[in-house]
Scaffold this active site. Structure first.
Site, PDB file in Angstrom:
ATOM      1  N   GLU A  66       4.078  -3.603  -0.196  1.00  0.00           N
ATOM      2  CA  GLU A  66       3.197  -4.708   0.233  1.00  0.00           C
ATOM      3  C   GLU A  66       2.203  -4.222   1.297  1.00  0.00           C
ATOM      4  O   GLU A  66       1.945  -4.907   2.299  1.00  0.00           O
ATOM      5  CB  GLU A  66       4.037  -5.880   0.789  1.00  0.00           C
ATOM      6  CG  GLU A  66       5.080  -6.423  -0.171  1.00  0.00           C
ATOM      7  CD  GLU A  66       4.502  -7.305  -1.272  1.00  0.00           C
ATOM      8  OE1 GLU A  66       3.271  -7.481  -1.322  1.00  0.00           O
ATOM      9  OE2 GLU A  66       5.287  -7.812  -2.076  1.00  0.00           O
ATOM     10  N   GLY A 111       4.687  -4.506 -11.728  1.00  0.00           N
ATOM     11  CA  GLY A 111       5.783  -3.545 -11.584  1.00  0.00           C
ATOM     12  C   GLY A 111       5.587  -2.534 -10.466  1.00  0.00           C
ATOM     13  O   GLY A 111       6.185  -1.453 -10.499  1.00  0.00           O
ATOM     14  N   SER A 158       6.510  -2.668  -7.167  1.00  0.00           N
ATOM     15  CA  SER A 158       7.726  -2.444  -6.379  1.00  0.00           C
ATOM     16  C   SER A 158       8.756  -1.674  -7.195  1.00  0.00           C
ATOM     17  O   SER A 158       9.423  -0.777  -6.681  1.00  0.00           O
ATOM     18  CB  SER A 158       8.323  -3.781  -5.925  1.00  0.00           C
ATOM     19  OG  SER A 158       7.423  -4.450  -5.061  1.00  0.00           O
TER      20      SER A 158
END
Ligand code: ZN
Length: 197
Positions: free
Chosen positions: A91, A23, A25
């Site tokens: 990321e 979770g 993002s």
């Protein structure tokens, strides 16, 4: 969350880490959207390498999304981010070392920087610059997923190639193979064994 940043005088670096499907993002999007509601100028960046789902958005696995600027390298973030109060980076494990100084400069200039990334790669080893970012951060949250095998708390990303655990020496990108990642607990995780050539 145990901690929620609402005021960012003097700058601030937040790091959100965890395994796949923990979770990260979603949490990044949640914090950015709350800043936008508070009329703060916010922007999200993501590296070009990630073309999962849509390229100009950060999309969580449960489908929540936010507009994102796709950059080829960390230097592209620098110029754009100066015009914003809150800067999200998703990321982050795919950026090189140059992101570290850029993030510190932004925080030193009063920006709130929120970084999300994988803390470990599929080998269970520290992923790129993430350990460094965790060390210089003002706040770190390590999120957990649920082990798909036994239902326990998962902190590892199991890489499967053609339904078999990947080995240590497998390249990051495999053409023509079926590859999936699963969140797993320490017990159910098959740590890739290093093969000496
Ligand atoms: Zn398990």
């Amino acid at each position: 969350m145990k901690f929620e940043m609402t005021k960012y005088e003097g700058g601030w670096i937040e790091v959100i880490v965890g395994c796949m499907f923990s979770g990260k993002s979603e949490e990044l999007i949640r914090r950015i959207k709350r800043a936008i509601i508070a009329n703060q100028k916010a922007i999200v960046f993501k590296p070009q390498i990630d073309n999962r789902y849509e390229t100009d958005k950060v999309v969580s696995h449960n489908g929540i999304s936010i507009k994102a600027v796709v950059v080829n390298n960390a230097n592209e973030i620098k110029g754009i981010a100066e015009n914003y109060d809150v800067i999200g980076i998703d990321e982050a494990q795919f950026f090189d070392n140059s992101l570290i100084n850029i993030v510190e400069d932004l925080a030193d200039n009063g920006k709130r920087v929120i970084i999300a990334g994988l803390d470990q790669d599929f080998r269970g080893e520290p992923f790129g610059i993430i350990p460094h970012l965790m060390a210089i951060a003002d706040s770190v949250d390590k999120l957990h997923a649920i082990c798909v095998v036994c239902g326990a708390v998962a902190t590892k990303s199991q890489r499967l190639i053609n339904d078999k655990p990947a080995s240590y020496n497998d390249p990051t990108i495999l053409v023509g193979s079926k590859e999936v990642y699963q969140p797993r607990c320490r017990k159910c995780y098959n740590k890739p064994i290093k093969v000496l050539n």
